[in-house]
Design an enzyme around this catalytic site. Structure first.
Site, PDB file in Angstrom:
ATOM      1  N   CYS A  54       0.817  -1.227   0.000  1.00 54.23           N
ATOM      2  CA  CYS A  54       0.000   0.000   0.000  1.00 54.23           C
ATOM      3  C   CYS A  54       0.843   1.265   0.000  1.00 54.23           C
ATOM      4  O   CYS A  54       0.406   2.308  -0.490  1.00 54.23           O
ATOM      5  CB  CYS A  54      -0.924   0.054   1.215  1.00 54.23           C
ATOM      6  SG  CYS A  54      -0.796  -1.297   2.344  1.00 54.23           S
ATOM      7  N   ASP A  86      -2.652  -2.432   8.208  1.00 54.76           N
ATOM      8  CA  ASP A  86      -3.546  -3.355   8.890  1.00 54.76           C
ATOM      9  C   ASP A  86      -3.428  -4.791   8.405  1.00 54.76           C
ATOM     10  O   ASP A  86      -3.565  -5.725   9.193  1.00 54.76           O
ATOM     11  CB  ASP A  86      -4.998  -2.882   8.726  1.00 54.76           C
ATOM     12  CG  ASP A  86      -5.280  -1.634   9.551  1.00 54.76           C
ATOM     13  OD1 ASP A  86      -4.304  -1.020  10.025  1.00 54.76           O
ATOM     14  OD2 ASP A  86      -6.444  -1.273   9.713  1.00 54.76           O
ATOM     15  N   CYS A 127      -2.373   3.257   3.155  1.00 57.38           N
ATOM     16  CA  CYS A 127      -3.097   2.241   3.922  1.00 57.38           C
ATOM     17  C   CYS A 127      -4.101   2.862   4.884  1.00 57.38           C
ATOM     18  O   CYS A 127      -4.039   4.042   5.206  1.00 57.38           O
ATOM     19  CB  CYS A 127      -2.132   1.334   4.670  1.00 57.38           C
ATOM     20  SG  CYS A 127      -2.988  -0.097   5.365  1.00 57.38           S
ATOM     21  N   ASP A 128      -4.979   2.010   5.394  1.00 55.42           N
ATOM     22  CA  ASP A 128      -6.191   2.385   6.121  1.00 55.42           C
ATOM     23  C   ASP A 128      -6.106   3.635   6.996  1.00 55.42           C
ATOM     24  O   ASP A 128      -6.805   4.615   6.776  1.00 55.42           O
ATOM     25  CB  ASP A 128      -6.636   1.215   7.009  1.00 55.42           C
ATOM     26  CG  ASP A 128      -6.942  -0.026   6.197  1.00 55.42           C
ATOM     27  OD1 ASP A 128      -6.635  -0.042   4.997  1.00 55.42           O
ATOM     28  OD2 ASP A 128      -7.478  -0.985   6.762  1.00 55.42           O
ATOM     29  N   LYS A 129      -5.273   3.604   8.038  1.00 55.42           N
ATOM     30  CA  LYS A 129      -5.274   4.707   9.009  1.00 55.42           C
ATOM     31  C   LYS A 129      -4.481   5.906   8.515  1.00 55.42           C
ATOM     32  O   LYS A 129      -4.635   7.013   9.034  1.00 55.42           O
ATOM     33  CB  LYS A 129      -4.676   4.267  10.360  1.00 55.42           C
ATOM     34  CG  LYS A 129      -5.352   3.063  10.971  1.00 55.42           C
ATOM     35  CD  LYS A 129      -6.854   3.250  11.095  1.00 55.42           C
ATOM     36  CE  LYS A 129      -7.568   1.935  11.303  1.00 55.42           C
ATOM     37  NZ  LYS A 129      -7.416   0.945  10.250  1.00 55.42           N
ATOM     38  N   CYS A 199      -5.363  -2.463  -0.595  1.00 55.81           N
ATOM     39  CA  CYS A 199      -6.367  -3.504  -0.856  1.00 55.81           C
ATOM     40  C   CYS A 199      -7.423  -3.018  -1.841  1.00 55.81           C
ATOM     41  O   CYS A 199      -7.942  -1.911  -1.717  1.00 55.81           O
ATOM     42  CB  CYS A 199      -7.054  -3.908   0.433  1.00 55.81           C
ATOM     43  SG  CYS A 199      -5.928  -4.618   1.645  1.00 55.81           S
ATOM     44  N   GLU A 451      -9.030  -4.683  14.859  1.00 61.20           N
ATOM     45  CA  GLU A 451      -9.973  -5.239  13.895  1.00 61.20           C
ATOM     46  C   GLU A 451      -9.997  -6.756  14.051  1.00 61.20           C
ATOM     47  O   GLU A 451      -8.997  -7.358  14.415  1.00 61.20           O
ATOM     48  CB  GLU A 451      -9.551  -4.877  12.466  1.00 61.20           C
ATOM     49  CG  GLU A 451      -9.680  -3.403  12.174  1.00 61.20           C
ATOM     50  CD  GLU A 451      -9.313  -3.041  10.740  1.00 61.20           C
ATOM     51  OE1 GLU A 451      -8.750  -3.894  10.029  1.00 61.20           O
ATOM     52  OE2 GLU A 451      -9.589  -1.899  10.336  1.00 61.20           O
ATOM     53  N   SER A 477     -12.539  -5.103  10.025  1.00 61.97           N
ATOM     54  CA  SER A 477     -11.881  -4.678   8.800  1.00 61.97           C
ATOM     55  C   SER A 477     -12.947  -4.302   7.783  1.00 61.97           C
ATOM     56  O   SER A 477     -14.061  -4.828   7.796  1.00 61.97           O
ATOM     57  CB  SER A 477     -11.053  -5.837   8.254  1.00 61.97           C
ATOM     58  OG  SER A 477     -10.730  -5.613   6.906  1.00 61.97           O
TER      59      SER A 477
END
Length: 575
Positions: A54, A86, A127-129, A199, A451, A477
Site C-alpha cells: 500500500c 492493517d 493504507c487504512d489509518k 487492498c 480489527e 476490517s
C-alpha cells in the site's frame, strides 16, 4: 500565479530577514537556490515505508507532486511519517498499534509542518489509518491542502477469477475446516497481491480514498487509478499545482471540510457499501475542525442513502473496476441526481462540488455503478444500531445482505478478547445461532481497538458467516463479511453494558430498525454493575499504547486524543 507575499506566510519565520541567515545556510546546504528559498515552502508528506504494498509507491509518486509544486512557483520539502499497515498487523498484538497510528500520523505531520513553518501541504497516503491521519493533520493545521491516494492494488488471478487479500484470509478458514490443502493455500497467497497499492475491495483504504474526493480534499477522480498506473503521476503533478492555487486564493482545509462536505462523504461511504471504519474516521476529521459530527450523524445519513455501487466485500467488483466505470465523480453525479449531494461545497480545485459534477460526462454503467434511482438496495450499505446494549451506538455493514439476513436473535457467547474467540472458531467450539461477543477490545480497553478480520474471515471460510452473528467494542476490517457489529459503546473498559453480558443472555440485532438490545433488565444490569471488578488488566503498562489508552475518548466521537478545533487559541497559518 503571481508572486506570493511571504510577509503573511508561516515560512517567513525561517527564510526572511538578516536574523534568518543561519536558517538559509541550511537550505543552501541542500542545493536550494536563493530564489527557491524565498518562494512558499510546501510540505509534501508521505507515509512511505517498506511494510506493505500500500505504501511502497508513495515516495516515487511524491516526486511528481514536487514537480507540480515547482511548476507553480513553490519550493517542495518532502518528508515521511509512519504507517501501520492493517493487513500485516492483522490477527495478533500488532493490530493494537493500528488505530493509535492514525493519531501518530496526524501528530507527526503537524509537528513537522509547525517546526519548519511550511505554508501548505500535499499529503500522500496508502493504507487504512494513514488516509484519515493525513486528512486530520490538514484540517488541524488548517493550511491550504491537497490529499492524494497512492492507489489500489491490482486484483490477483487464481483459477480464472479475480482475487484479493480478503480471499486469502477466508481461505485460512477453509484450510482450518479441511476444505483446501496446504498447496492450494500456498498457490493463492502467491498470486493474490500482484502489485503495489492498497487492498482493492471497498475496504477501509479505498473507502477513505473515496471520502477524500467526496469531502473535497482530493482532486476529482484522483483516488481511482491503481497504484501501478503511470497516470497517477499526472494526478500527483496536478495536485502540486492545485495546492499552489489554493495558497494563492487562501483556501484552507476548513474551507473545504465543513458539515456539508462531511455529509457528502458519508453518502459516498453508504452508497458504495464502504468500511464501517468511516464511522470512526469521519467524526475524527470533523473534530479537528471543531465540528460535532458523531457516529449518530454519520448513521442518520446512511439510513436514507441508497446502496448502488457493487464492490467487494459485499459485491463483485474492485477499485480498478470502479475507476474504469468513471469513479467517484460518476457516483456523486448519481447521488446528485436523487438530490443527495450538497453542491455548494468548495473543493481542492477551487471550484464547488456542483461545478465539478457539471463537468462529468460519463454515466452509470449499470454493472459496477447502478443508477441511484434503481439501486441494489434502497438504503445504505452501512447501518447504525442503538439500544440497551449500545447506548452510544454501534455500526454494521449490510452491503450484499438480504433483509432476512439483517435480523438475528440468539444467545450470547462471551469472549474476553479476540484470541479466545479465534481459538474457539478454529476449534469449532461454538454453535450455530449464537451471538459471539468479543469484549475488552475498545480504544482504551484493548488498548487500540483491534480489527477482527482473522476471526470473521475464519467464520466465512467455515461457511458459518451467516449462521452466527458477532458483536464487539473493537472494530472490523473493511474486508469483513457477515453480520458483524462493531464500535459498541460505551466500551467494556468504561463499564458499558457489553462489559456486563453473560453467556446465554438473549441478544437481538435488527439492522432494519437499527436496534441492538439484550434481554436483561435495568435492575439486573445494575446488580451486575455493582459486582463488576473493573477493566481487564492489559500488558501495556508503559509506552505509546499506555499513553494512547489514557488519552483516547469515546468511539462514537471518533476515538480522538485531544480537545480538537473547538478549544484552539490560535491559527497556525496566522502566527
Amino acid at each position: 500565479m503571481g508572486k506570493f507575499d511571504k510577509s503573511i506566510l508561516p515560512s517567513r519565520h525561517v527564510t526572511e530577514g538578516p536574523e534568518r541567515a543561519p536558517h538559509r545556510s541550511y537550505m543552501y546546504a541542500m542545493g536550494v537556490s536563493e530564489e527557491e528559498i524565498h518562494q512558499p515552502l510546501i510540505g509534501v508528506a508521505t507515509c512511505w515505508n517498506e511494510a506493505a504494498p500500500c505504501n511502497i509507491a508513495l515516495n516515487r509518486q511524491a516526486q511528481s507532486v514536487k514537480l507540480g509544486v515547482k511548476e507553480a512557483g513553490g519550493t517542495p520539502r518532502e518528508f515521511t511519517t509512519i504507517t501501520v499497515t492493517d493487513g500485516i498487523a492483522m490477527g495478533h498484538e500488532g493490530m493494537r498499534s493500528s488505530l493509535a497510528s492514525r493519531e501518530a500520523i496526524a501528530d507527526t505531520v503537524e509537528l513537522t509542518m509547525r517546526g519548519h513553518c511550511y505554508d501548505a501541504l500535499v499529503g500522500l497516503a496508502g493504507c487504512d489509518k494513514s488516509l484519515p491521519g493525513m486528512m486530520m493533520a490538514m484540517v488541524r493545521l488548517n493550511v491550504p491542502s491537497v490529499f492524494i491516494y497512492g492507489g489500489s492494488i491490482m486484483p490477483g488471478r487464481y483459477q480464472g477469477r479475480d482475487v484479493t487479500v480478503q480471499d486469502v484470509f477466508e481461505a485460512v478458514g477453509r484450510h482450518q475446516a479441511g476444505a483446501n490443502s496446504d498447496e492450494e493455500l500456498r498457490a493463492l497467497e502467491k498470486v493474490a497481491c500482484p502489485s503495489a497499492g492498497a487492498c482493492g475491495g471497498q475496504f477501509t483504504a479505498n473507502t477513505m480514498a473515496c471520502v477524500s474526493e467526496a469531502i473535497g480534499l482530493a482532486l476529482p477522480n484522483s483516488a481511482g487509478a491503481p497504484a501501478p498506473y503511470e497516470s497517477r503521476d499526472q494526478y500527483g503533478t496536478a495536485s502540486g499545482v492545485a495546492v499552489m492555487s489554493l495558497l494563492d486564493s487562501n483556501i484552507r482545509a476548513r474551507d473545504v471540510v465543513t458539515l456539508k462536505s462531511l455529509e457528502n462523504a458519508s453518502r459516498v461511504v453508504a452508497c458504495t457499501g464502504g468500511s464501517t471504519n468511516a464511522g470512526l474516521h469521519l467524526p475524527a476529521i470533523a473534530h479537528e475542525a471543531g465540528l460535532e459530527f458523531y457516529l449518530d450523524d454519520v448513521c442518520e445519513i446512511f439510513k436514507d442513502t441508497p446502496y448502488f455501487v457493487d464492490l467487494k466485500p459485499g459485491g463483485k467488483y474492485v477499485a480498478k473496476d470502479l475507476y474504469e466505470a468513471g469513479g467517484v465523480p460518476v457516483v456523486m453525479k448519481e447521488l446528485r441526481r436523487v438530490g443527495l449531494i450538497h453542491e455548494d461545497c468548495i473543493t481542492a480545485t477551487g471550484r464547488t462540488m456542483g461545478e465539478e459534477l457539471d463537468l462529468v460526462e460519463r454515466e452509470a454503467d449499470g454493472r459496477v455503478i447502478y443508477p441511484a434511482a434503481s439501486p441494489i438496495t434502497k438504503t445504505g450499505g452501512v447501518v447504525g444500531l442503538k439500544g440497551n446494549l449500545a447506548p452510544q451506538g454501534a455500526i454494521v455493514k449490510v452491503a450484499g445482505m438480504s433483509e432476512e439476513e439483517q435480523v438475528f436473535t440468539g444467545p450470547a457467547r462471551v469472549f474476553e478478547c479476540e484470541e479466545d474467540a479465534f481459538e474457539a472458531v478454529k476449534m469449532r467450539a461454538y454453535s450455530e445461532g449464537e451471538v459471539i461477543v468479543i469484549r475488552n477490545e475498545g480504544p482504551a480497553g484493548g488498548p487500540g481497538m483491534r480489527e477482527m478480520l482473522a476471526t470473521t474471515a475464519a467464520l466465512s471460510g467455515q461457511g458459518m458467516g451467516k449462521k452466527v452473528a458477532l458483536i464487539t467494542d473493537g472494530r472490523f476490517s473493511g474486508a469483513t463479511r457477515g453480520f458483524c457489529v462493531g464500535h459498541v459503546g460505551p466500551e467494556s473498559a468504561h463499564c458499558g453494558p457489553i462489559a456486563l453480558l453473560e453467556d446465554g443472555d438473549g441478544i437481538s440485532i435488527n439492522a432494519l430498525t437499527g436496534e441492538l438490545s439484550v434481554d436483561v433488565s435495568d435492575e439486573e444490569f445494575a446488580a451486575r454493575k455493582a459486582e463488576w471488578k473493573g477493566p481487564r488488566a492489559t500488558i501495556y503498562a508503559s509506552g505509546a499504547l499506555w499513553k494512547y489508552s489514557r488519552l483516547v475518548g469515546e468511539t462514537y466521537k471518533g476515538a480522538v486524543t485531544h480537545p480538537g478545533g473547538a478549544e484552539e487559541r490560535h491559527v497556525y497559518m496566522d502566527i
